[in-house]
Design a protein around this motif. Structure first.
Motif, PDB file in Angstrom:
ATOM      1  N   MET A  42     -10.629  41.099  -8.600  1.00  0.00           N
ATOM      2  CA  MET A  42     -11.199  41.246  -7.546  1.00  0.00           C
ATOM      3  C   MET A  42     -12.818  41.275  -7.414  1.00  0.00           C
ATOM      4  SD  MET A  42     -11.337  44.515  -4.974  1.00  0.00           S
ATOM      5  CE  MET A  42     -12.013  45.395  -6.127  1.00  0.00           C
ATOM      6  N   ASP A  43     -13.842  40.141  -6.632  1.00  0.00           N
ATOM      7  CA  ASP A  43     -14.959  40.053  -7.073  1.00  0.00           C
ATOM      8  C   ASP A  43     -15.772  41.124  -5.927  1.00  0.00           C
ATOM      9  OD1 ASP A  43     -17.970  38.740  -6.825  1.00  0.00           O
ATOM     10  OD2 ASP A  43     -16.490  37.810  -4.479  1.00  0.00           O
ATOM     11  N   VAL A  44     -16.427  41.751  -6.951  1.00  0.00           N
ATOM     12  CA  VAL A  44     -17.318  42.614  -6.390  1.00  0.00           C
ATOM     13  C   VAL A  44     -18.534  42.473  -6.355  1.00  0.00           C
ATOM     14  CG1 VAL A  44     -15.479  45.067  -7.712  1.00  0.00           C
ATOM     15  CG2 VAL A  44     -17.432  44.065  -8.713  1.00  0.00           C
ATOM     16  N   ARG A  81     -18.828  53.044 -12.924  1.00  0.00           N
ATOM     17  CA  ARG A  81     -19.040  52.916 -11.768  1.00  0.00           C
ATOM     18  C   ARG A  81     -18.361  52.362 -10.335  1.00  0.00           C
ATOM     19  NH1 ARG A  81     -22.395  46.949 -11.422  1.00  0.00           N
ATOM     20  NH2 ARG A  81     -23.018  47.389  -9.730  1.00  0.00           N
ATOM     21  N   TYR A  82     -17.231  52.278 -10.587  1.00  0.00           N
ATOM     22  CA  TYR A  82     -15.941  52.582  -9.868  1.00  0.00           C
ATOM     23  C   TYR A  82     -15.139  53.497  -9.494  1.00  0.00           C
ATOM     24  CZ  TYR A  82     -17.549  47.856  -9.731  1.00  0.00           C
ATOM     25  OH  TYR A  82     -19.381  46.814 -10.009  1.00  0.00           O
ATOM     26  N   GLN A  94      -5.789  53.273  -5.490  1.00  0.00           N
ATOM     27  CA  GLN A  94      -6.182  54.131  -6.053  1.00  0.00           C
ATOM     28  C   GLN A  94      -7.181  53.978  -7.396  1.00  0.00           C
ATOM     29  OE1 GLN A  94      -7.611  57.402  -4.531  1.00  0.00           O
ATOM     30  NE2 GLN A  94      -9.354  57.393  -6.200  1.00  0.00           N
ATOM     31  N   LEU A  95      -8.590  53.875  -8.036  1.00  0.00           N
ATOM     32  CA  LEU A  95      -9.249  54.077  -9.047  1.00  0.00           C
ATOM     33  C   LEU A  95      -9.289  54.978  -9.786  1.00  0.00           C
ATOM     34  CD1 LEU A  95     -11.907  50.812  -8.668  1.00  0.00           C
ATOM     35  CD2 LEU A  95      -9.476  50.391  -9.040  1.00  0.00           C
ATOM     36  N   ARG A 141      -5.542  50.224 -16.907  1.00  0.00           N
ATOM     37  CA  ARG A 141      -6.673  50.779 -17.996  1.00  0.00           C
ATOM     38  C   ARG A 141      -7.637  51.301 -16.389  1.00  0.00           C
ATOM     39  NH1 ARG A 141      -5.761  46.551 -20.701  1.00  0.00           N
ATOM     40  NH2 ARG A 141      -8.068  45.602 -20.101  1.00  0.00           N
ATOM     41  N   THR A 142      -7.731  51.012 -15.257  1.00  0.00           N
ATOM     42  CA  THR A 142      -8.189  50.907 -14.124  1.00  0.00           C
ATOM     43  C   THR A 142      -8.429  51.158 -12.648  1.00  0.00           C
ATOM     44  OG1 THR A 142      -7.855  47.623 -13.137  1.00  0.00           O
ATOM     45  CG2 THR A 142      -9.843  48.500 -14.604  1.00  0.00           C
TER      46      THR A 142
END
Length: 124
Positions: free
Chosen positions: A27-29, A101-102, A93-94, A40-41
């Motif tokens: 995903m472009d953030v 930071r996310y 849900q991360l 992992r994320t």
């Protein structure tokens, strides 16, 4: 026919695009940064809505072939066998990690079937 946006439609990262490249979902953030969606994320995901839309072009073509081969009944049967295209809404849900930071971010994606399958494969 409506196509999936392959983007975040609600929550954190609203409007950000999602793409699949070589089986990896990212995903472009912003800027040159991308967030990879994998085990992992992503702490969890769930499908909120799954709709299947019939491809108009597929239905017309199959109807014409069926009609040419078997008349009116073949045309109806051919049109009814049109390909289905899936559009999925998935809540992501991360992971919760104070160093990241996310951490804990949550968002709703609208994705097409290939992107959905890649998310499921990478987040399992």
């Amino acid at each position: 026919m409506a196509k999936a946006k392959n983007a975040v439609i609600a929550g954190d990262f609203m409007g950000k695009k999602v793409s699949v490249s070589f089986g990896k979902v990212s995903m472009d953030v912003g800027g040159l940064s991308a967030l990879e969606l994998n085990s992992r994320t992503v702490a969890g995901y769930s499908v909120v809505d799954e709709t299947h839309k019939t491809s108009m072009a597929s239905g017309v073509m199959r109807g014409m072939v069926g009609g040419a081969l078997f008349g009116g009944a073949g045309m109806v049967a051919g049109a009814m066998t049109a390909k289905q295209k899936g559009v999925y809404q998935v809540v992501i849900q991360l992971i919760d990690d104070p160093q990241w930071r996310y951490s804990g971010k949550r968002f709703l994606l609208e994705v097409d079937e290939p992107t959905y399958k890649a998310i499921i494969k990478n987040c399992f």
